[in-house]
Design an enzyme around this catalytic site. Sequence first.
Site, PDB file in Angstrom:
ATOM      1  N   CYS A  98       0.836  -1.206   0.000  1.00  7.91           N
ATOM      2  CA  CYS A  98       0.000   0.000   0.000  1.00  7.91           C
ATOM      3  C   CYS A  98       0.869   1.254   0.000  1.00  7.91           C
ATOM      4  CB  CYS A  98      -0.925  -0.010   1.206  1.00  7.91           C
ATOM      5  SG  CYS A  98      -2.091  -1.393   1.182  1.00  7.91           S
ATOM      6  N   THR A 168      -6.847  -7.657  12.665  1.00  8.44           N
ATOM      7  CA  THR A 168      -6.865  -6.681  11.586  1.00  8.44           C
ATOM      8  C   THR A 168      -6.100  -7.274  10.411  1.00  8.44           C
ATOM      9  OG1 THR A 168      -6.983  -4.778  13.083  1.00  8.44           O
ATOM     10  CG2 THR A 168      -6.154  -4.379  10.864  1.00  8.44           C
ATOM     11  N   SER A 192      -8.976  -3.989   5.982  1.00  9.62           N
ATOM     12  CA  SER A 192      -8.545  -2.758   5.318  1.00  9.62           C
ATOM     13  C   SER A 192      -8.995  -2.781   3.863  1.00  9.62           C
ATOM     14  CB  SER A 192      -7.019  -2.627   5.388  1.00  9.62           C
ATOM     15  OG  SER A 192      -6.587  -2.556   6.727  1.00  9.62           O
ATOM     16  N   ARG A 331      -4.566   1.114  24.791  1.00 12.24           N
ATOM     17  CA  ARG A 331      -3.922   0.108  23.966  1.00 12.24           C
ATOM     18  C   ARG A 331      -2.433  -0.017  24.262  1.00 12.24           C
ATOM     19  NH1 ARG A 331      -8.208   2.144  22.169  1.00 12.24           N
ATOM     20  NH2 ARG A 331      -9.528   1.214  20.571  1.00 12.24           N
ATOM     21  N   ASP A 559      24.961  22.999  32.985  1.00 10.75           N
ATOM     22  CA  ASP A 559      24.386  23.278  31.678  1.00 10.75           C
ATOM     23  C   ASP A 559      24.247  24.777  31.431  1.00 10.75           C
ATOM     24  OD1 ASP A 559      22.883  22.553  29.193  1.00 10.75           O
ATOM     25  OD2 ASP A 559      21.250  23.526  30.280  1.00 10.75           O
TER      26      ASP A 559
END
Length: 591
Positions: A98, A168, A192, A331, A559
């Site tokens: 794709c 999926t 898909s 997730r 720093d």
Amino acid sequence: AHLAICTTLQRQRIEMALRATYNPIARLSRLGRHTAPVRRVRSFPSAAAVPVASDVVDAPKVATLGDTLPFSHFLTDTFGRQHDYLRISISERCNLRCRYCMPEEGVPLTPDDEVMSMDEVLQLASVFVAQGVKKIRLTGGEPLVRAGVVDLVANLKALPGLETVAMTTNGLMLPRLLPPLVDAGLSHLNVSLDSLHDFKFEIITRRKGHSRVRKGIDLALELGMPSVKVNCVVMKGFNDDELCDFVELTRHNNIDVRFIEYMPFGGNKWSEGRFMSYAEMVSTIRERFPDIAEIQDGDNETSKPWQVPGFAGRVGFITSMSNHFCGSCNRLRLTADGNLKVCLFGNSEVNLVELLSSVSQEGTARRHDESVQNGESSDDFNWRVIPRVSRRRDKSTSGDINTAMSWPFVQSSGRGPHRPLHSVPARFASGSAALTHVDVSGKVTMVDVGEKPATTRRATASGKVLLGQAAYELVVQNGLKKGDVLTVAQIAGIMGAKQCSALVPLCHPVPLTKVDVQLSLSDTDHAVIIVAEAIAVGQTGVEMEALTAVSVAALTCYDMCKAVTHEIEITDVRLDFKTGGQRGEFRRIEG
């Protein structure tokens, strides 16, 4: 902020969960290669009813759900989000190319011997499910190109506490594999499909197969799967003219069509000219379906659901670019080579296969010791057990089984005698003076403080930054371009103390009630003197928090002043006072 879960602390939590919930040999014998896959014929309700996950779980399974562990600490991030959804990539390979995903020539792939075995996938999945994961989705690449995927689905479905096994896929192999997958326990399917026209399909995927994908979607509906979703990446000027045709699919079919905003990935030549926003999509659809309306979404949904009144299915919009959903994300992602990844766009990863291997070796070592105590020779044990332990071969090993079976407690040399690889160093030996963060074999370990009483803990640390005359005078005059050195360093020290457990690998997170960082100037040696105090009520001390505060404040001074000179020295960082622990009070005595 979304990456906060993936810290060193998270790795420690995962390792503790592995040790607490996973006996490698026992679970391997029950769930892995030594058992036949659990197969069951599934029957789904009619497409007219859209059941929740609990409606489609077998009756014996429902009885076990209430007996699982409460939701675990290691799957709850610092924002309180409970990550009960795990996406596992079981292959990096794909049979499409794709355009928005990868270049035509493909992408470099992880060598096959570094990709998780199906046993490792199942073993890690069982740990996550035991800790509270309710849904697992198999992804890729393309998951259906991986051999053994049907058996994997069956074994995942057999895990007590797991409610949903999803997948999926690009759909090319669904006509052949979907019936056995459904029989094995697959209930949720995302396919898909970016165009309803075969010529556009070939343009975007650089492959043929449009009819097979459409056949796979029809088959999923015929089988009555509870959840069938079609994912469409929308690209302006290419398939945005098909938005309403995709919506039309939901008129008579219990299907979710989800439009995904075109996202930039390396090599996909993303441009704003191709990007079509959520608002633009809705506006376009309303020209043909003016009564389409947004409906209530579920918890942790990535898709914003809409529906045309009277239509059987729904339409959703995944708005990763224009309206992100990080705040409700639940997730986790496990890559094909075994790395835990908490955000699709994040770079932070934790290698779980290495942890799994470590726990497996420790478990085998314990069984070795027990067997030897019971009279079995070390030689017989190693040849009986080691070849059965699932493990990953190091890249540097050859095909020689003796080289591949190198373990901390044994070196194999044919069927002959074995010799210890690592004797226990004297500094690890038990006694009054011993390191608490290593075990008897010298391996690092995190101290369990669960049985300790919670008391008020205090600690004070100090340090010194020798600036040199030029930098010191600028600090006194507040003349540095970066601003007020002492104030910035003070704030940095406080922040450092609060992040101590994320910076020091074996340090426990502590609920601090106070952090005080004070900086003062010393004219005699042109130095900044730093003193930090940390206070908490907890089961472990706070000296590390105090020392971290001093160290970070000192580094901030360096720093902010390094443009003046690199001769700056950070020195005398030390613990001055500590109280509240089992060993009583410590106070540094000068001289």
